[in-house]
Design an enzyme around this catalytic site. Structure first.
Site, mmCIF file in Angstrom:
data_model
loop_
_atom_site.group_PDB
_atom_site.id
_atom_site.type_symbol
_atom_site.label_atom_id
_atom_site.label_comp_id
_atom_site.label_asym_id
_atom_site.label_seq_id
_atom_site.Cartn_x
_atom_site.Cartn_y
_atom_site.Cartn_z
ATOM 1 N N GLY A 127 0.832 -1.199 0.000
ATOM 2 C CA GLY A 127 0.000 0.000 0.000
ATOM 3 C C GLY A 127 0.870 1.254 0.000
ATOM 4 C CB SER A 128 0.146 4.638 1.183
ATOM 5 O OG SER A 128 -1.042 4.688 0.420
ATOM 6 C CB THR A 129 4.120 1.370 3.784
ATOM 7 O OG1 THR A 129 3.970 0.139 3.088
ATOM 8 C CG2 THR A 129 3.071 1.454 4.879
ATOM 9 C CG PHE A 130 5.772 0.425 -2.629
ATOM 10 C CD1 PHE A 130 6.637 -0.537 -2.134
ATOM 11 C CD2 PHE A 130 5.735 0.633 -4.011
ATOM 12 C CE1 PHE A 130 7.437 -1.284 -2.978
ATOM 13 C CE2 PHE A 130 6.541 -0.113 -4.853
ATOM 14 C CZ PHE A 130 7.392 -1.081 -4.342
ATOM 15 C CE LYS A 131 0.672 6.626 -2.160
ATOM 16 N NZ LYS A 131 -0.557 7.114 -1.498
#
Lengths: 636, 364
Positions: free
Chosen positions: A328-332
């Site tokens: 999810g957004s922890t990838f950003k």
């Protein structure tokens, strides 16, 4: 008396004496045969029978070594041994084992679970010798059996060493558990040339540290020449070669931190891994729900095993190690670093976010999580508010294979190499991966649309909580990657010598300090007012860098609003959070995943906060970090 | 006065028999002490058994053979009646009906037949002395077959065989024609399959395990294997008194009773075994001398049969323990622990003594 009579009498006497003489010869022949037999046995075959008698009498008994202890970084004992009396039976020496157990049950309480376990062991281990019927007998039970032992040949009481986990479930997925040695273990022992050393050992590490450090923990088996009687009962020891206890493990794990994080999960399922970025030492390794490894130490009964195995919560699954979830957004933050490093974005580059993204020449709308969009968004803001549209835009600028090359440096897509077995490597896609993964030619092609999902940590993009923590620790440590490990030292029990497990720098990811500083600062701002995790960052006394994430469990159709409240708990999104602190000198990095937790900000981030508050400030949580499942639709 | 009294008291006691028996009893007590793991209470119990048996011997030694002859038929009939009673009312112990409970004492009537059978047969042949015909052997065979059959039915194969042997010795000594004997042997050989089919399973197993003890090393073969190891490991000189490992580590079953020879053999070796064989040989030789010099046909036959019975007990027991005969419950005479066997043995010895004492009285 007439003469004839006398003659007859004489003749009869003569006949009788002749018969008697014949009998006498018979006696001599018979005794001669006996003497021959004795000579054969006692002179000619004496040595053979001498050996037989010695073999009867002397038995070489292995002496099981004490298994090494497992301690946390502060010396708290997590796994130890205790000696307990065990009622054991060798089914081969007993005519009717079930009837014998019935008879034993009159002396000692034997539960149906004990019986089931015994049956299971019997079925599994064909030629294993003596098997436990009941473990941990009380002194009274021991005395009662001893008084009746003569009635039960083939049954005996033995003092055995058992593994004991004083904290029960705590860190169960890191510690693992022990189990009876089975055929497969025997093959492995043979392959490792350990068979001889495992005579007298019944249990072996099955998962976790107990398995990966099995040969360190086990120790060296000793032996004793023991004189035994016909019932196999030892009479006296003739000579002894003492065993050498196994080595102790001192972990990088902090038991208190572990406990706090486990408690912080409340009733949620999920996983969290905390790593010391400068060494790779794992500070906490949580997978919820856990299990009580004490259930396994003397052979688990089939019922409990079935309960654990069939539970929908899957307590035996090590989510931290083998659960692959969309990051999810922890990838950003990693995407952002990549865009900067590759020169595809500058800090000042700004987009105008209408709330969705369309690929050039397409009409399909890739939606931002925020309806209506975030307005003007630069790189810093894209992290702070977690703008999806900003990252969708990278899909046309950076090729998937380039992404793969860069991001794999953070450990995505391959196992971290942590020192417990069973790790999965997640998924970081590439063209080659897709070609191999699918069979139909049209499926094998990589589409830019595939990349769009990957940029926000969805689609063909999976990571284990351990990988998230590892990637975060690399980021926190300015690109220097240390292999995650749970064991800090191995303590040689004989010499007391501490063999450190050296922090291994796996690689150095070349990163521009300027870009690093920018991303880190954005992550700090995530936990500040205006950031997606501002709630969790309230009143924090250190630079708390984090990034929230949400992983979809079910797909949402175009133009459909995801309504968290209406969705059954099991289909609710997974909540994620990665974090490290203090941002300027990181001492701890964490990856948190809460299954069906909804948004990362409300459920996952508070777990990281209590962990950091304890680890950095020594502050114990006052209230449960996570409120029971009543998550509100938070901002992300 | 006192000397005279003592003389009267011991006048019927045969010194050679008494001496040999005493030596054997002493050997037995030493062995028993070791076999019972130095438990003195076993020794005391056996001492009481010996005292009772010696009293029986003394009484028997006073009874003149003529009186025995008169008592032969009643004793035999009582014995057979008791066997029938056992069959009807007997207690079942270990799967066979051998014991008769008289309220105050339990005893095995079959034991009594070990003496009663040769007694009645000797009586019968004495009646027909000088004119023994084929028909008489047939009658004798029937007299013998009745108790043997009843005992086999209990079932107690060992005792049946011993009674059969005792009776056969009388018939043999009475002059059973060799031709008839060979014919009977041939018939017996032919009847073996029938006999085999009549045996109980455990009896068959005992015979089979003798042929190959390793076929059932933990079951029926175990006794033979372990006792053979005990004997063999004893070697020439033995492991020494109280030093037998097979004995003291419980590997020898029934080691105070039927298997006591394994204990003796392990601890005293081939030398000890040879001495024991010589002691038995001396006992048998003395018995044969008494038989050869006995006054009447009855006494001769009885003394001969009793003597050869002693031989049979010793041979069967030692043969069984050393693994050349099947396991049957036969104690080692004068050595094994147990009162009943001892009483029977000394009853026999007492009769031998009486026969020896009365050898000249009728001849004149």
């Amino acid at each position: 008396m007439s003469l004839t009579e006398f003659r007859d009498h004489e003749r009869d006497l003569y006949r009788f004496r002749r018969r008697l003489a014949v009998a006498g010869v018979g006696v001599l022949v018979a005794f001669g045969i006996l003497f021959g037999r004795f000579t054969w046995l006692q002179l000619i075959r004496h040595e053979y029978y001498q050996t037989k008698a010695e073999d009867n009498r002397i038995s070489v008994v292995p002496i099981q070594p004490n298994r090494g202890l497992i301690l946390d970084r502060n010396g708290v004992v997590l796994a130890r041994n205790f000696s307990a009396y065990t009622l054991e039976m060798d089914p081969a020496k007993v005519e009717d084992p079930e009837a014998t157990i019935d008879a034993l049950a009159e002396l000692i309480e034997i539960s149906p679970r004990d019986r089931n376990r015994f049956r299971k062991l019997r079925a599994e281990l064909r030629a294993a010798g003596s098997l436990p019927i009941k473990t941990r007998l009380s002194d009274e039970e021991v005395a009662r059996f001893a008084a009746n032992a003569f009635r039960f040949p083939g049954v005996e009481i033995k003092a055995r060493l058992y593994r004991d986990y004083p904290f029960g479930e705590l860190a169960s997925h890191a510690l693992g558990y022990m189990g009876r040695i089975n055929d497969r273990d025997l093959e492995q022992l043979a392959a490792d040339e350990q068979t001889a050393n495992y005579k007298g050992t019944d249990y072996i590490g099955k998962v976790g540290l107990e398995k990966s450090y099995e040969y360190e923990l086990h120790g060296t088996t000793g032996s004793a020449q023991v004189e035994i009687d016909a019932n196999g009962r030892p009479i006296r020891t003739l000579s002894e070669n003492p065993p050498i206890a196994g080595n102790n493990l001192i972990l990088t794990l902090d038991a208190k931190l572990q406990e706090i994080i486990e408690a912080a999960f409340g009733d949620y399922r999920g996983a969290a891994v905390a790593i010391e970025p400068k060494t790779g030492g794992v500070l906490a390794f949580v997978s919820k729900p856990g299990f009580d490894p004490n259930l396994f130490v003397d052979g688990i009964d089939p019922q409990t095993w079935a309960e654990l195995n069939n539970s929908p919560d899957k307590p035996l699954t090590n989510r931290a190690l083998s659960g692959a979830y969309p990051p999810g957004s922890t990838f950003k933050p990693f995407m952002a670093l990549m865009a900067l490093e590759l020169g595809k974005r500058t800090p000042d580059y700004t987009i105008n976010d209408p709330g969705y993204y369309t690929l050039p020449g397409h009409t399909h709308r890739y939606r931002d999580w925020k309806v209506g969009g975030h307005g003007k968004v630069n790189l810093h803001k894209s992290i702070v508010v977690s703008c999806d549209t900003y990252y969708y835009g990278l899909s046309t600028d950076i090729d998937i294979d380039v992404m793969h090359g860069f991001l794999s440096q953070f450990g995505f897509g391959s196992p971290t190499g942590i020192d417990i077995p069973g790790e999965r490597g997640g998924l970081l896609p590439s063209r080659e991966w897709k070609r191999k993964r699918f069979s139909r030619p049209e499926d094998q092609r990589w589409y830019t649309g595939d990349t769009v999902s990957v940029t926000i940590g969805q689609g063909y993009n999976l990571a284990t909580p351990l990988q998230l923590a590892y990637a975060t620790s690399i980021l926190a440590n300015d690109g220097i990657a240390y292999r995650p490990h749970l064991v800090k030292y191995i303590v040689d029990t004989r010499t007391g010598e501490k063999r450190p497990v050296e922090p291994e720098p796996v690689r150095h990811v070349k990163l521009n300090p300027q870009w690093l500083a920018l991303v880190k600062q954005a992550m700090v701002d995530v936990t500040r007012p205006g950031g997606t995790a501002s709630q969790a960052g309230k009143g924090v006394a250190y630079a708390f860098a984090g990034k929230t994430g949400t992983a979809q469990v079910i797909g949402i159709k175009q133009n459909e609003k995801y309504d968290e409240k209406r969705i059954a708990e099991r289909f609710r999104d997974h909540a994620l959070f990665i974090a490290f602190a203090p941002a300027d000198d990181p001492k701890i990095a964490i990856g948190v995943l809460v299954e069906n937790g909804g948004h990362g900000s409300t459920v996952a981030a508070p777990i990281a906060r209590v962990a950091f508050d304890y680890y950095l400030l020594g502050k114990l949580p006052e209230t449960p970090a996570v409120q029971p499942v009543a998550a509100t639709a938070g901002a992300e | 006065m006192l000397k005279k009294l003592l003389q009267r008291f011991t006048s019927n006691i045969d010194s050679p028999l008494m001496f040999i028996s005493t030596v054997l009893l002493a050997v037995g007590l030493f062995t028993l002490y070791s076999a019972a793991n130095q438990d003195a209470s076993r020794l005391i119990a056996q001492g009481i058994n010996i005292a009772v048996a010696l009293s029986v011997m003394w009484v028997a030694a006073q009874v003149p053979p003529q009186m025995l002859m008169r008592l032969a038929v009643p004793i035999y009939l009582v014995g057979v009646a008791l066997l029938v009673a056992v069959d009807l009312f007997g207690e079942i112990v270990n799967g066979s009906q051998r014991w008769l409970n008289l309220g105050f004492v339990r005893f095995q009537p079959s034991e009594m037949l070990k003496i009663a059978t040769p007694l009645v047969l000797a009586w019968y042949f004495d009646k027909h002395e000088g004119e023994v015909r084929l028909r008489d052997f047939l009658v004798a065979a029937i007299l013998l077959a009745i108790p043997v059959g009843l005992i086999m039915k209990q079932p107690d194969l060992g005792t049946a065989m011993l009674v059969l042997a005792a009776g056969f010795y009388v018939i043999f000594l009475a002059g059973l024609p060799w031709k008839l004997m060979l014919g009977m042997a041939a018939a017996a050989g032919a009847a073996m399959p029938i006999f085999w089919s009549m045996l109980h399973d455990y009896q068959r197993r005992r015979v089979l395990t003798l042929l190959d003890p390793t076929s059932d090393p933990l079951g029926a073969g175990y006794h033979i294997i372990q006792s053979t190891i005990a004997v063999g490991s004893g070697g020439l000189k033995g492991k020494g008194w109280l030093e037998g490992t097979q004995t003291h580590l419980d590997f020898i079953p029934e080691r105070t009773t039927d298997f006591i020879f394994a204990v003796y053999s392990e601890e005293f070796g081939l030398i000890g075994n040879s001495i024991l064989l010589l002691l038995y040989l001396a006992l048998i030789a003395r018995g044969m001398v008494i038989a050869a010099n006995a006054a009447t046909f009855f006494s001769r036959l009885l003394a001969g049969a009793i003597t050869l019975s002693f031989f049979t007990y010793a041979f069967v027991n030692m043969g069984m323990v050393s693994g050349i005969l099947p396991v049957v419950g036969v104690p080692l005479p004068l050595i094994s622990y147990g009162g009943t066997a001892l009483v029977t043995l000394f009853l026999g010895i007492g009769i031998l003594m009486s026969i020896q004492k009365h050898r000249k009285l009728i001849q004149t």
